[in-house]
Design a protein around this motif. Structure first.
Motif, PDB file in Angstrom:
ATOM      1  N   ARG A  74      -1.043  -5.195  -9.315  1.00  0.00           N
ATOM      2  CA  ARG A  74      -0.389  -4.541 -10.448  1.00  0.00           C
ATOM      3  C   ARG A  74       1.118  -4.726 -10.486  1.00  0.00           C
ATOM      4  O   ARG A  74       1.713  -4.947 -11.527  1.00  0.00           O
ATOM      5  N   MET A 100      10.647   3.899 -18.347  1.00  0.00           N
ATOM      6  CA  MET A 100       9.212   3.949 -18.068  1.00  0.00           C
ATOM      7  C   MET A 100       8.746   2.709 -17.300  1.00  0.00           C
ATOM      8  O   MET A 100       7.745   2.754 -16.593  1.00  0.00           O
ATOM      9  N   GLY A 101       9.472   1.609 -17.471  1.00  0.00           N
ATOM     10  CA  GLY A 101       9.133   0.406 -16.738  1.00  0.00           C
ATOM     11  C   GLY A 101       9.231   0.576 -15.226  1.00  0.00           C
ATOM     12  O   GLY A 101       8.631  -0.195 -14.470  1.00  0.00           O
ATOM     13  N   TYR A 103       8.305   3.395 -13.682  1.00  0.00           N
ATOM     14  CA  TYR A 103       7.352   4.416 -13.229  1.00  0.00           C
ATOM     15  C   TYR A 103       6.296   3.841 -12.282  1.00  0.00           C
ATOM     16  O   TYR A 103       5.872   4.508 -11.352  1.00  0.00           O
ATOM     17  N   GLY A 104       5.877   2.593 -12.551  1.00  0.00           N
ATOM     18  CA  GLY A 104       4.822   2.002 -11.747  1.00  0.00           C
ATOM     19  C   GLY A 104       5.219   1.871 -10.288  1.00  0.00           C
ATOM     20  O   GLY A 104       4.459   2.220  -9.388  1.00  0.00           O
ATOM     21  N   LEU A 106       7.547   3.568  -8.848  1.00  0.00           N
ATOM     22  CA  LEU A 106       7.828   4.901  -8.307  1.00  0.00           C
ATOM     23  C   LEU A 106       6.550   5.585  -7.827  1.00  0.00           C
ATOM     24  O   LEU A 106       6.552   6.316  -6.846  1.00  0.00           O
ATOM     25  N   GLY A 107       5.454   5.339  -8.533  1.00  0.00           N
ATOM     26  CA  GLY A 107       4.204   6.010  -8.187  1.00  0.00           C
ATOM     27  C   GLY A 107       4.173   7.432  -8.712  1.00  0.00           C
ATOM     28  O   GLY A 107       5.018   7.826  -9.506  1.00  0.00           O
ATOM     29  N   TRP A 108       3.174   8.193  -8.248  1.00  0.00           N
ATOM     30  CA  TRP A 108       2.981   9.544  -8.766  1.00  0.00           C
ATOM     31  C   TRP A 108       4.146  10.462  -8.417  1.00  0.00           C
ATOM     32  O   TRP A 108       4.749  10.355  -7.355  1.00  0.00           O
ATOM     33  N   ILE A 109       4.432  11.391  -9.322  1.00  0.00           N
ATOM     34  CA  ILE A 109       5.313  12.549  -9.122  1.00  0.00           C
ATOM     35  C   ILE A 109       6.798  12.209  -8.958  1.00  0.00           C
ATOM     36  O   ILE A 109       7.640  12.849  -9.556  1.00  0.00           O
ATOM     37  N   LYS A 110       7.135  11.175  -8.164  1.00  0.00           N
ATOM     38  CA  LYS A 110       8.544  10.864  -7.936  1.00  0.00           C
ATOM     39  C   LYS A 110       9.252  10.535  -9.254  1.00  0.00           C
ATOM     40  O   LYS A 110       8.725   9.814 -10.089  1.00  0.00           O
ATOM     41  N   ARG A 111      10.466  11.083  -9.432  1.00  0.00           N
ATOM     42  CA  ARG A 111      11.210  10.854 -10.676  1.00  0.00           C
ATOM     43  C   ARG A 111      12.187   9.694 -10.521  1.00  0.00           C
ATOM     44  O   ARG A 111      12.658   9.431  -9.426  1.00  0.00           O
ATOM     45  N   ALA A 153       9.689  -4.122 -19.980  1.00  0.00           N
ATOM     46  CA  ALA A 153       8.953  -5.048 -19.122  1.00  0.00           C
ATOM     47  C   ALA A 153       9.892  -5.712 -18.113  1.00  0.00           C
ATOM     48  O   ALA A 153       9.513  -5.948 -16.967  1.00  0.00           O
ATOM     49  N   GLN A 156      10.448  -3.991 -14.869  1.00  0.00           N
ATOM     50  CA  GLN A 156       9.323  -4.021 -13.933  1.00  0.00           C
ATOM     51  C   GLN A 156       9.503  -5.118 -12.883  1.00  0.00           C
ATOM     52  O   GLN A 156       8.866  -5.091 -11.843  1.00  0.00           O
TER      53      GLN A 156
END
Ligand code: ATP
Ligand code: MG
Lengths: 245, 374
Positions: A74, A100-101, A103-104, A106-111, A153, A156
């Motif tokens: 991913r 938002m690019g 976020y992937g 970063l993974g869950w929860i982390k800002r 993109a 990312q």
């Protein structure tokens, strides 16, 4: 040509209803190409990208990215969806969308923090949208929204980019700006898969092409296979004759 | 009792305080979660879930014979969740659109619920009366423990929201993209939906099945008008929901005990109406004012452009010209000349005008500015 395969699709079949939208697709995309996917409306171009990215579950077939299943790869893949696929009246700013690019990774929860923000600002700068960073996204023009998606993109920082009609509804200046960014990415060794509608510009922009119309018609270097024969097979009309009229 | 007497009583009267606190907390949690329902364009979801909960109340009563609020609401929760699963199932397994699925589940469950209610009413049993209060709610039946449960659920919901804020936001904006990043959207989606169901069930006692969805939607719709940030919208919706709860309860308590639920919903509707008209960004009023201002502004700039074209034919740009030559130019008026003088674009002397340096620069930049705005 580079030996390594960036994407390999095997016997992919996809249907939304009973009628298949993609039929038995085999596709191999070498690393480092800038590839156009061409085909008429409803040919399944968006569906192909969505299936590779795991957004749609295929009926049959397998997909691998650099030799491994997509799930494991991913972080190597970035996606620019068709602009019309989201509601631009959503209450958020341009910078926020680009963030938002990140976020992937970063993974869950982390800002997102300072590092992510810096990357997002750099991406905005690259697409020439830095001065719009605080703009509410509904107040951007269509071409500007397209650039925001591209910037998202870019942050990312992937190896393979999938783009669904990034030139849709943009003016000539923006189109040139975008294609220059794509060419730069290819120079940096990235692989790009771009759904493209303007057949005139294919030879100028791309070095690789896939003809698609439910089935895969052909895939390969533009200079070898971008010809009347394949265009006619894909679009079902004698393309050259139709254009010259 | 007048409204101000009511607010004085609030400090001393235990029952009033409980009910007011309850409706305020309910309004807040509904506003928060309603924002997500509105942004997902699933405005009907709340309606479907609340209607789907009705048979749960009836069945819980039929099985246990008890009218204990928690037992009945547990039935409502289970039935509401079943309804949600059906909606999800219908949309993914068939080609029906989601609003069709919502409508189907809504009428099916509600019809079944009404059938059960009439059946229960016909039973020769003195205990059966009062279930129909869940149709329109009865805030007066709120007791302290109900309010504690509401506060508890709101607290947990708040923690979940803060924890998964980034995930909620990205999923609401772009579901497909969120999937490609590796987030489990089913999980995020279920989390939101679960809390929406919970909030609805909590509200059944106070507002009732029929009006519950308005509690969810109205504060969020009002809040959306005032802000372009998701965070602010959620907070604002919670505040508006709480205010609707407080004022709705106050009005209903002071006006011959008007039914509380409908009054709360009406107050929330007033907030919506007010926001749609008066919000500075999206309101009808300010849009009209901005439109007129823009039009007047453009009119002035067009006149300026015309003057510029005349003035630049002279060596000295401030060479005076007769006002008369403007007469055959559309959109020019005494008033607009005065406004241009105020802006120091021109100076007026007798029947003559002359362009100032400021005016000259302004006119010269008109085209460039347009390009820059692009
Ligand atoms: N969510 C869906 N449900 C049912 N059918 C769909 C769905 N999405 C696409 N289709 C159908 O699948 C086929 C392929 O659609 P797809 O969007 O992949 O085409 P495309 O090549 O991207 O077309 P375009 O050039 O118009 O973007 C079309 O016939 C379309 O009607
Ligand atoms: Mg498409």
């Amino acid at each position: 040509m580079n030996e390594k395969l960036a994407i390999s699709v095997d016997d992919l079949t996809v249907a939304y209803n009973y009628k298949p939208v993609l039929w038995d697709i085999d596709l191999e995309v070498p690393e480092g190409v800038l590839m156009a996917i061409v085909g008429p409306n409803g040919a399944g171009k968006s569906t192909l990208i969505k299936s590779i990215l795991g957004i749609i579950k295929p009926i049959a077939g397998s997909i691998s990215i650099f030799g491994k299943p997509y799930d494991k790869q991913r972080k190597l893949v970035a996606y620019v969806p068709q602009k019309g696929s989201v509601d631009w009246d959503f209450p958020t700013t341009a910078l926020d969308v680009v963030l938002m690019g990140t976020y992937g990774s970063l993974g869950w929860i982390k800002r997102p923090g300072q590092k992510e923000k810096k990357a997002a600002l750099e991406a905005l700068e690259k697409v020439g949208m830095l001065s719009f960073k605080s703009r509410q996204i509904s107040q951007l023009s269509g071409g500007q929204q397209q650039r925001i998606f591209l910037a998202r993109a870019l942050v990312q920082n992937a190896s393979i980019y999938f783009m669904d009609e990034p030139f849709q509804g943009v003016d000539a200046t923006t189109e040139i700006a975008i294609i220059n960014i794509l060419k730069e990415l290819r120079k940096a060794g990235k692989t790009l898969v771009v759904v493209h509608h303007d057949l005139q510009t294919v030879p100028e922009y791309f070095d690789w092409v896939t003809f698609l119309n439910v089935k895969k018609i052909a895939t390969g270097p533009v200079k070898d296979i971008f010809n009347d024969d394949n265009l006619t097979k894909t679009y079902g009309i004698n393309y050259k004759v139709a254009v010259n009229k | 009792m007048s409204i101000s007497e009511y607010f004085n009583l609030l400090w001393t009267d235990y029952t009033l305080r409980t009910i007011t606190l309850g409706t305020a907390v309910l309004g807040a949690i509904c506003g928060m979660l309603g924002s997500f329902a509105v942004l997902r364009k699933q405005s009907l979801l709340g309606d479907a879930i609340s209607h789907a909960a009705l048979p749960g109340i009836a069945i819980a009563f039929l099985i246990t014979g008890s009218k204990d609020t928690y037992i009945l609401l547990l039935g409502a929760l289970i039935c509401g969740l079943i309804g949600t699963f059906w909606i999800r199932g219908i949309t993914t397994k068939t080609h029906l659109k989601s609003d069709t699925a919502l409508g189907l589940v809504l009428s099916l469950f509600f019809g079944f619920g009404m059938l059960l209610l009439t059946y229960i009413q016909k039973q020769p049993n003195a205990n059966q009366a009062g279930l129909d209060k869940y149709l329109f709610g009865q805030a007066a039946t709120l007791v302290e423990s109900d309010v504690f449960i509401m506060i508890g659920v709101t607290g947990v919901c708040l923690i979940i929201l803060l924890l998964f804020w980034k995930e909620f936001k990205i999923m609401l904006f772009d579901m497909d993209y969120t999937k490609t990043l590796g987030f489990n959207v089913r999980f995020i989606d279920s989390l939101i939906t679960f809390f929406i169901v919970l909030a609805i069930v909590l509200g059944l006692q106070t507002v009732g099945v029929v009006l519950m969805s308005a509690m969810l939607l109205a504060p969020a719709a009002a809040a959306r008008q005032w802000t372009n940030s998701l965070g602010t919208m959620v907070i604002l919706a919670a505040i508006i929901g709480a205010l609707a709860g407080i004022f709705g309860t106050a009005i209903s308590a002071t006006q011959n005990n008007l039914s509380t639920g409908p009054v709360i919903v009406l107050v929330a509707a007033v907030f919506v109406l007010f926001s749609f008209i008066f919000s500075p960004g999206r309101g009808i009023l300010f849009r009209e004012i901005r439109f007129r201002q823009n039009r007047n502004d453009l009119q002035l700039k067009k006149t300026l452009q015309f003057m510029y074209d005349i003035a630049k034919t002279h060596q000295n740009i401030s060479h005076p010209h007769a006002i008369r030559i403007l007469n055959n130019f559309q959109g020019f008026s005494k008033n607009s000349l005065r406004k241009m003088e105020e802006k120091e674009w021109i100076t007026l002397k007798g029947q003559e005008w002359s362009l100032t340096n400021i005016g000259f620069e302004e006119a010269k930049n008109l085209y460039n500015q347009q390009l820059k705005d692009e």
